[in-house]
Structures are given as structure tokens and as C-alpha cells.
Design an enzyme around this catalytic site. Sequence first.
Site, short mmCIF file in Angstrom:
data_model
loop_
_atom_site.label_atom_id
_atom_site.label_comp_id
_atom_site.label_asym_id
_atom_site.label_seq_id
_atom_site.Cartn_x
_atom_site.Cartn_y
_atom_site.Cartn_z
N SER A 217 0.85 -1.29 0.09
CA SER A 217 0.03 0.08 0.08
C SER A 217 0.79 1.26 0.00
CB SER A 217 -0.88 0.10 1.26
OG SER A 217 -1.92 0.81 1.13
N ASP A 495 -8.52 -4.66 -5.98
CA ASP A 495 -8.25 -3.70 -4.82
C ASP A 495 -8.88 -2.41 -5.05
OD1 ASP A 495 -6.87 -2.42 -2.76
OD2 ASP A 495 -4.81 -3.08 -3.63
#
Length: 593
Positions: A217, A495
Site C-alpha cells: 500500500s 483492490d
Amino acid sequence: MHTANALVLGLLGSLALASRPLSSNELASKGTTPALPLGLWKEAKRRRRHDDGARGPWKESQTGQLPFLSRPKPSASCQEHYFDQLVSHDPHIPSTTPNETWQQRYWFDATFYKPGGPVFLLDAGETDGEGRLPFLSQGILRILSEATNGIGIVFEHRYYGKSFPVSDLTTDSLRFLTTRQSLDDGAHFARNIVLPGLEDIDIRAGGSTPWIYYGGSYAGAKAALARKLYPDVFAGGIASSAVTAAIEDYWQYYEPIRQNGPSDCIDRLVNHTSLIDSLLAFEQPALTSALKGYFGLGNVTSDADFVNALAIPLGSWQARNWDPSVGSTRFFEFCDTLTANSSSVHEVDLFQPAQLAALPSLPKDPRKALASFAAYVSYVREHVATLCPPDTAQDDCFGTDEYSGDELDDYEWKSWAYQFCTEWGYFIGAPPDSKHPSLVSRLLTTEYTGKICRKAFPPGDLNSVPARPNVTAINQYGGFNFSYPRLAFVDGSEDPWIYATPHSPLAPHHGHRHSTTSEPFLLIKGGVHHWDENGRPSPPEPEEIQRVHREDVEFVRAWLEEWREEQREKERKRRGRWRWEGEGRERSRARWT
């Protein structure tokens, strides 16, 4: 308008309620949701402390990264350690005293190490680094270290966990919290670390030991940046779900949910959201009050705060994981509620087609849709409204006008908020185009979602938050087109952050960038947020995760061999230069004798 109000008030009055309440652990898990207000975060924190020892196997941080609380107590081989880190690496932002240091926390595991093996540095990102320890025992660090005789290190980010260069979190104290300062932390650590118990082994970067940077991330973006900015320190980088493109208005967060969620559920949610927006647009106090009341949120003053609360269940999409012991199924439970046939809302049959036509934004199948709307109301009443304790005002839970807390313990909401307000953006709301289908209310604008930046960080004497985040500070290094030799990108196709990664449908090369050994470009089909980071020895991982882990090992081994050959070539050139210089000196002396 009066007729529509009466019909809707009557409909809402007939809704029945039936669903199980959230546990205290699930309340804590709401931290992944972009819509989570500070008041609810504080309530989650209070309940976690109250229910200490009764928490479930996982929780989510402010941005949905999984700390994996099912970990065993750290063993003697995984004790926390501290490194003397510089408060500031930037001469333009000097520390109080020159070369001032602070204690930065890290953990390591050298179980599989053999001389000459690499070091894998896992950036813990915007959370408590202790939550990353399972990756040492059964996740990506274990997998790579075992395959290459390496050392795994979990490195805690400044201003998170127990790693603070300051004593409070005022705006002035936050001046040392930048992405570049944290990247410099990693480089300085790699160049200077001496691991306890391994003092006789020189593993420092720049010598004979290759270092590989890993992150997921935000930390994934840092892995990419670290490889590009410090190629002499980090021989390679693995960037998982790496948000290399900083985006101020990140409404695309909800697009993978809209595109990949159960179609019937998504269609209904889009219709419900449109209907709610239409009802609020009447600006009729009685209607608005009734609408909020039947959702169990009657005392939420602001319409925007009300619809923001309705978005909370969507955050559970990001909490999914291939491993059910650390992932959540809450999103699909939410969808099951919306799409289940309801027999408890027979009152809907009282409305005739002509009467239903008076309702704004009416779906094609009104009776079915209104029954689903009743189920939606039930879910919110049981799973969202109840997040606020009965003795607490709902505005204190769901409101977004009050932001306070300068103690270090407030880092869980304040540190990352400061980072996205100054550099990253990611204000998550509705699409700017009113014609684009939306899962969340049109009232969730960047003006609303960016309110925290104006209210939580008043100007200090030494530092202030810009009117808009300086996303150029991040995007100048590549954004969607980010690439570099020995840098891998691993993403999940579902995602919610994929639109900020090099796999983004917004990327100029979308669909045309190929994976190579030097620059792996891997997509986990059906994957969500950095699904390659966790692992387990048994039962076996799903085949798709096994495939990615096999490829991780293969390209890392190839990188290490390439790096070692480069070092050998540098050594050959260095020795050749010495011989040439030595021969030159000998010839020079011969001419003068």
C-alpha cells in the site's frame, strides 16, 4: 412534493428490523473505512481497551492494512530493538539540536541466515509495526529469507507505533513527518545498522550484502521510491498494492467495488443511494428527519455526516483476504441482507403504482427495490447506528466538525491524516460526474472529505498544512508510469486502491505493460489489498497466491545473482584501475631515474 413526503414517511414507518449486531472486534475493524469519523474511531479504541483479550483474529488500521492480531507473542528470536535515528535528514527542516536522534523500533529474524545472504527490509507503513510480525514467521519475509538464506527485518515508520521523534502531535511537531524523511530513515538504517547478536557480521548496505525493500500500500509506494532514490542502498524492491500515484480526489476507491461486487447488490445500492440523495434534495425538515430517524441516525445533524455513516459498510470490501483467519466476510453479509427476499415489509403492497410514481428516482421494480431498501435500513440500524453508545450524542460519533488530540496515542488517526493532507490526497467520496453511478452519496465531495485537514491541523509557528496536498512531491517520480530495474509491482485486480497503482486503468500503458524478470508486473486475479504479504505453511495457500510467491522467489534469486555479478564486475574494474595506476607510477619513476 407534499404527496411524495407523505408516501415516503409512511413507507419508512413500516420498516422492520432483523440482523445481528457488531461485536466489539468488528467495531474496531471499521477503521478501514474512508467514512469512519474520528468520534467512532475513539469509541472503537475505547471498546478495544474494555474488551482486552476478547478481540477477534484481525483488525484494520486507518487505511485498511492488516496488522494480523492473531500472531503469537513474539519469541526471543523476534524481540523489539531500537535504532538511533536522526530526527531530521533535511537541512531545510532542522531539528532542535544538530544531529539529534531518537529511537526507531525494528524487529528481525536471522533463523535462515547464512553468510552472504540478503537482507529483506519490510516497511511497516502507517500502522504499529508489531502488527507486521507474522510476516516474519509465515509471510513474505519468511518465504524470501528461507529461499535465499536471508534476514528479515520489520521496520517501524516514524510517527507510528512506538517510533516518535517528538513528544506530541501538534502541527509544529508533525513537521518531520514527510515521505522523504521516512525514506531517508530506511536508507540511514540500512547503511549503519549492526544487528544485536550479529555484531561480528557486517550486513550494512553498500558493502557485500544486498538489501531488498518490501512494502504494501503506502509502504509499497515507498518500496518503489526507495529503489529509485537509493539504488546504491537497495538492490531491489517489491512494491505490493503500491499507490505510486498520489491523487487528491480519489473517488475511484469505490469503482472496483462497483465493478466486482455482486451485481444485484450493487444495483440496489446505487438505486438506494440515488433515492436517498433525491429525498434529501427536497430540503424538507420533516422528511429529512424521518429519513435519518428510520436509519437509526435521527440525531445526526448534518446531512453529509448522515450519508457518510451510510458508507461505512463499504470499507469491509478492502478487509477481504484469501486467508479467512485474517480476512473479513462482512461485505458479503451486507450484500446478502440487501438482496435477501423480505417477507416482513408487506406494507409496501399498500402503495399503488400511481402513488409510487410520486417518489423521486424510483427504481424499475419499486416493490422489490423498496423491500430491499427496508433491508438496507435494517442493516444500518443494527450495524452502523449501534456503533454509537446510547449515552453518547450521535453528532459526537458521526459528526465531522470536531477534531482534537495531540497526544502520541492519537497517532492512529492523526499521523496518516497529516500525510494525506500534505502529500498524498486520497479524499474518498462520490464521482464528480453526476451521471456516473455512485455507491455513496453525492454529498461526499472533496470539500467534505478534506474537512479534516482544515480542522485537525491549525497553523503552528514552524509548520502549517497546505490548502491542498502537494501531490507533485510524490508524482514527480513516476506516478502511474513508475518503473525501475529490479523493481516489482504486485497488485490485486479487485483492490479499491488499484486506480492509484501502475496497474491502474488510468495508466497510459494499461493493458500493454508486460512482466519481465527485471521489472515484474504481477496481478493477482480476484485479489484485494497486498494479498502476497501474508502466507501460511499449512493448509496450503490458494494456487494463485502460491504462484505469486513462487514468482517472488524466482525473480529475487535472479536479482541477487545479477547484483552479485555487478559487484564482481566493479571489483574487477577497481583492481584493474589499481594495476594501471601502479604501472603508471612505475613508468614515471623509470623516466626520472
